[in-house]
Design a protein around this motif. Structure first.
Motif, short mmCIF file in Angstrom:
data_model
loop_
_atom_site.label_atom_id
_atom_site.label_comp_id
_atom_site.label_asym_id
_atom_site.label_seq_id
_atom_site.Cartn_x
_atom_site.Cartn_y
_atom_site.Cartn_z
N GLY A 32 -26.27 -31.53 6.37
CA GLY A 32 -25.08 -31.19 6.00
C GLY A 32 -25.00 -29.54 5.84
O GLY A 32 -23.99 -28.94 5.32
N GLY A 33 -26.19 -29.20 6.18
CA GLY A 33 -26.30 -27.65 5.35
C GLY A 33 -25.22 -26.54 7.06
O GLY A 33 -24.71 -27.43 7.33
N PRO A 34 -25.35 -25.12 6.86
CA PRO A 34 -25.15 -24.47 7.47
C PRO A 34 -25.03 -24.26 8.89
O PRO A 34 -26.98 -24.01 9.44
CB PRO A 34 -24.95 -23.16 6.87
N ASP A 35 -24.82 -24.35 9.87
CA ASP A 35 -25.19 -24.06 11.24
C ASP A 35 -23.71 -23.83 12.32
O ASP A 35 -22.73 -23.16 11.72
CB ASP A 35 -25.30 -25.64 12.01
N ALA A 36 -24.23 -23.47 13.62
CA ALA A 36 -23.05 -23.26 14.32
C ALA A 36 -22.08 -24.12 13.98
O ALA A 36 -21.07 -22.90 14.15
CB ALA A 36 -23.52 -23.09 15.87
N ASP A 37 -21.61 -24.73 13.93
CA ASP A 37 -20.39 -25.29 13.84
C ASP A 37 -19.62 -25.71 12.05
O ASP A 37 -19.30 -25.92 12.10
CB ASP A 37 -20.40 -27.35 13.96
N ASN A 38 -20.34 -25.55 11.03
CA ASN A 38 -20.44 -25.22 10.00
C ASN A 38 -21.12 -24.16 8.90
O ASN A 38 -21.56 -24.24 8.43
CB ASN A 38 -21.32 -26.95 9.08
N PRO A 39 -19.84 -23.05 9.32
CA PRO A 39 -20.77 -21.86 8.79
C PRO A 39 -20.40 -21.74 7.19
O PRO A 39 -19.76 -22.64 6.77
CB PRO A 39 -20.22 -20.35 9.57
N GLU A 40 -21.72 -20.78 6.47
CA GLU A 40 -21.28 -20.88 5.03
C GLU A 40 -20.29 -19.35 4.99
O GLU A 40 -20.65 -18.51 5.53
CB GLU A 40 -22.71 -20.43 4.82
N PHE A 41 -19.49 -19.74 4.00
CA PHE A 41 -18.19 -18.91 4.18
C PHE A 41 -18.56 -17.95 3.10
O PHE A 41 -19.07 -18.69 1.80
CB PHE A 41 -17.00 -18.98 4.10
N GLU A 46 -18.45 -10.81 -1.82
CA GLU A 46 -19.67 -11.14 -1.60
C GLU A 46 -20.86 -10.62 -0.93
O GLU A 46 -19.76 -10.64 0.64
CB GLU A 46 -20.37 -12.84 -2.25
N GLU A 47 -21.74 -9.85 -1.12
CA GLU A 47 -22.39 -9.77 0.19
C GLU A 47 -23.49 -9.98 0.58
O GLU A 47 -24.13 -11.25 -0.44
CB GLU A 47 -23.34 -8.47 -0.66
N PRO A 48 -23.52 -10.44 1.97
CA PRO A 48 -24.22 -11.78 2.73
C PRO A 48 -26.50 -11.19 2.19
O PRO A 48 -26.47 -10.03 2.08
CB PRO A 48 -24.40 -11.49 4.01
N THR A 49 -27.27 -11.96 2.36
CA THR A 49 -28.25 -11.77 2.14
C THR A 49 -28.86 -11.75 3.64
O THR A 49 -28.93 -12.85 4.28
CB THR A 49 -29.02 -13.19 1.28
N VAL A 50 -29.41 -11.06 3.85
CA VAL A 50 -29.34 -10.34 5.50
C VAL A 50 -31.12 -9.67 5.03
O VAL A 50 -31.94 -8.61 4.60
CB VAL A 50 -29.03 -9.50 6.79
N ARG A 51 -32.07 -10.42 5.78
CA ARG A 51 -33.32 -9.81 6.24
C ARG A 51 -33.42 -9.01 7.81
O ARG A 51 -33.40 -9.86 8.77
CB ARG A 51 -34.41 -10.92 5.76
#
Length: 96
Positions: A32-41, A46-51
């Motif tokens: 149920g976590g974010p994936d290609a079919d269920n992205p996290e909006f 809000e700023e994304p956390t990107v490494r």
């Protein structure tokens, strides 16, 4: 067996068994976590956390190797100058 007596593949017992097998494949279960079919909006503002590649310390030898160069004294010196001049941007160009 002649071609006239041959059963179509779709009607074979093996295919029927495969169709009836309704078992989930663990590798495809996301929990149920974010994936290609269920992205996290993100919420507005809000700023994304990107490494990125620049999130860790880099030595000139590492940068030279990441650029596909042998870590010769000349290449290491060029990478050192690039790191001093451009900082994290030197890494981001090579390892985004």
């Amino acid at each position: 067996m002649t071609d006239q007596n041959r059963q179509p593949l779709e009607e074979s017992p093996e295919v029927a068994d495969a169709v009836e097998d309704d078992v989930a494949v663990d590798a495809f279960i996301t929990g149920g976590g974010p994936d290609a079919d269920n992205p996290e909006f993100l919420q507005p503002g809000e700023e994304p956390t990107v490494r990125t590649g620049a999130d860790q310390p880099w030595d000139p030898e590492d940068l030279a190797a990441a650029e596909g160069r042998d870590p010769t004294p000349e290449n290491v010196e060029r990478a050192r100058e690039e790191l001093e001049r451009d900082g994290a941007a030197a890494i981001e160009r090579t390892v985004p």
